[in-house]
Design a protein around this motif. Sequence first.
Motif, PDB file in Angstrom:
ATOM      1  N   LEU A   1       0.982  -1.243  -0.042  1.00  0.00           N
ATOM      2  CA  LEU A   1      -0.147   0.011   0.043  1.00  0.00           C
ATOM      3  C   LEU A   1       0.844   1.263   0.094  1.00  0.00           C
ATOM      4  CD1 LEU A   1      -3.159   0.593   0.178  1.00  0.00           C
ATOM      5  CD2 LEU A   1      -2.945   0.880   2.607  1.00  0.00           C
ATOM      6  N   PRO A   2       1.028   1.948  -1.038  1.00  0.00           N
ATOM      7  CA  PRO A   2       1.829   3.028  -1.016  1.00  0.00           C
ATOM      8  C   PRO A   2       1.370   4.325  -0.586  1.00  0.00           C
ATOM      9  CG  PRO A   2       0.492   3.106  -3.167  1.00  0.00           C
ATOM     10  CD  PRO A   2       0.195   1.826  -2.420  1.00  0.00           C
ATOM     11  N   LEU A   3       0.931   4.084   0.629  1.00  0.00           N
ATOM     12  CA  LEU A   3       0.784   5.319   1.501  1.00  0.00           C
ATOM     13  C   LEU A   3       1.365   5.284   2.822  1.00  0.00           C
ATOM     14  CD1 LEU A   3      -3.136   5.373   1.240  1.00  0.00           C
ATOM     15  CD2 LEU A   3      -1.789   6.946   0.202  1.00  0.00           C
ATOM     16  N   PRO A   4       1.974   6.454   3.300  1.00  0.00           N
ATOM     17  CA  PRO A   4       2.680   6.464   4.900  1.00  0.00           C
ATOM     18  C   PRO A   4       1.816   5.887   5.732  1.00  0.00           C
ATOM     19  CG  PRO A   4       2.854   8.652   3.402  1.00  0.00           C
ATOM     20  CD  PRO A   4       1.476   7.793   2.978  1.00  0.00           C
TER      21      PRO A   4
ATOM     22  N   VAL B   1      -6.013  13.832   4.759  1.00  0.00           N
ATOM     23  CA  VAL B   1      -6.091  15.486   4.792  1.00  0.00           C
ATOM     24  C   VAL B   1      -5.830  15.906   3.187  1.00  0.00           C
ATOM     25  CG1 VAL B   1      -5.014  17.464   5.488  1.00  0.00           C
ATOM     26  CG2 VAL B   1      -5.288  15.629   7.225  1.00  0.00           C
ATOM     27  N   SER B   2      -4.874  15.141   2.711  1.00  0.00           N
ATOM     28  CA  SER B   2      -4.701  15.638   0.990  1.00  0.00           C
ATOM     29  C   SER B   2      -4.473  14.085   0.340  1.00  0.00           C
ATOM     30  CB  SER B   2      -3.420  16.308   1.169  1.00  0.00           C
ATOM     31  OG  SER B   2      -2.942  16.327  -0.024  1.00  0.00           O
ATOM     32  N   GLU B   3      -5.045  14.481  -1.033  1.00  0.00           N
ATOM     33  CA  GLU B   3      -4.649  13.025  -1.672  1.00  0.00           C
ATOM     34  C   GLU B   3      -3.236  13.098  -2.324  1.00  0.00           C
ATOM     35  OE1 GLU B   3      -7.728  12.232  -4.576  1.00  0.00           O
ATOM     36  OE2 GLU B   3      -9.236  13.236  -3.700  1.00  0.00           O
ATOM     37  N   GLU B   4      -2.418  14.226  -1.979  1.00  0.00           N
ATOM     38  CA  GLU B   4      -1.236  14.187  -2.641  1.00  0.00           C
ATOM     39  C   GLU B   4      -0.297  13.162  -2.064  1.00  0.00           C
ATOM     40  OE1 GLU B   4      -0.331  16.408  -4.975  1.00  0.00           O
ATOM     41  OE2 GLU B   4      -2.288  17.100  -4.909  1.00  0.00           O
ATOM     42  N   ALA B   5      -0.786  12.432  -1.132  1.00  0.00           N
ATOM     43  CA  ALA B   5      -0.068  11.126  -0.571  1.00  0.00           C
ATOM     44  C   ALA B   5      -0.037  10.156  -1.520  1.00  0.00           C
ATOM     45  CB  ALA B   5      -0.529  10.801   0.737  1.00  0.00           C
TER      46      ALA B   5
END
Length: 345
Positions: free
Chosen positions: A143-146, A207-211
């Motif tokens: 999953l490429p999310l922090p 908070v942001s889709e930039e992640a």
Amino acid sequence: MDTLLQARIFDTAEAPAADRLALWLEVVAQTPAPMRVRTAHADNFLARAEFLDLGPMRLVRYRYPSLDGIRTRKLIRRSDADYYVLALTLNGTGITDQDGQRGVCPPGDFTFFDCARPQEASHHADDGQAAASLVALIPYDALPLPHRRLRPLFSSRIPGGEGVGALLAGYLSRIIGHPEQYHAVDAERLGTVGLDLVTTLLGRHLVSEEAIPTEVRRRALLAQVQAYVRQHLGDATLAPGTIAGARHISVRSLHRLFEDEETTVAAYIRDERLARCRRDLADPALSDRSIQVIAARWGFRDKAHFSRVFRAAQGETPQEYRARHLEPARIVNSTASAVNLSRTY
């Protein structure tokens, strides 16, 4: 010959009633999220699990009696816990508690949690019915999310009835419901598309889709566009402008999205329509429908145009294609009728 995708099925109905709960717990213990379970149905725990591996992601469709569970640190240490779980409630009401947050999920909604953290869960259905859920087990590194950014989502309720949530729910349900419609070699790609949709769904609630990595957003948008096209194939006016408007993007962006797939919007629409026409023309149950009616059902309003497009793609006319596919069925039916007639006399 290609091997078809196949789920592994475990059903406690195949064991004596007294052994069913113990067998179920053994199976669950082999997953990344085993729990201590309490249930009022311990004397006859009728449950079923269907496991389907899609590359790095595993799908499991569960059906079981109402239960309560707790995942302790001791159980976490015993398991391979570097996994996330995204669970879709199919029947009953699911409740999860993790990190001080509680999510109450009716049918059609998701909850998300971390297998490496303690958790409490319950899933209860109405009297006389089984609870049911569809679970995606996702390794951390898939999953490429922090990881730190995802913590606010643990045990939250994520709507699955609209937007990306509805698309993901339908996608996962379709695959686990009919794995035989896919080839085993497609499993990795199917899993990648699923992960893209999961990433997009979770990203929408951050908070942001930039992640979300750019390529993941692109593939998720493509999946949404393709789903929209498949749902509107019967509309003869379906065109890039209407598709782009429905997804709130420019026509230019839509064309660029398909260029990366080495096709065009028009070609994708045409190929999907032809695929539906081929399916209906080869269906004995639809043999009484005219070719023109079938073509019009899938957006080909002009009979001559349909014949030209079909022949260019298939190398034969719609009539020839239909005859070639329906003739074996007629032979089988005629043989069966003859056998039945001979038995009568």
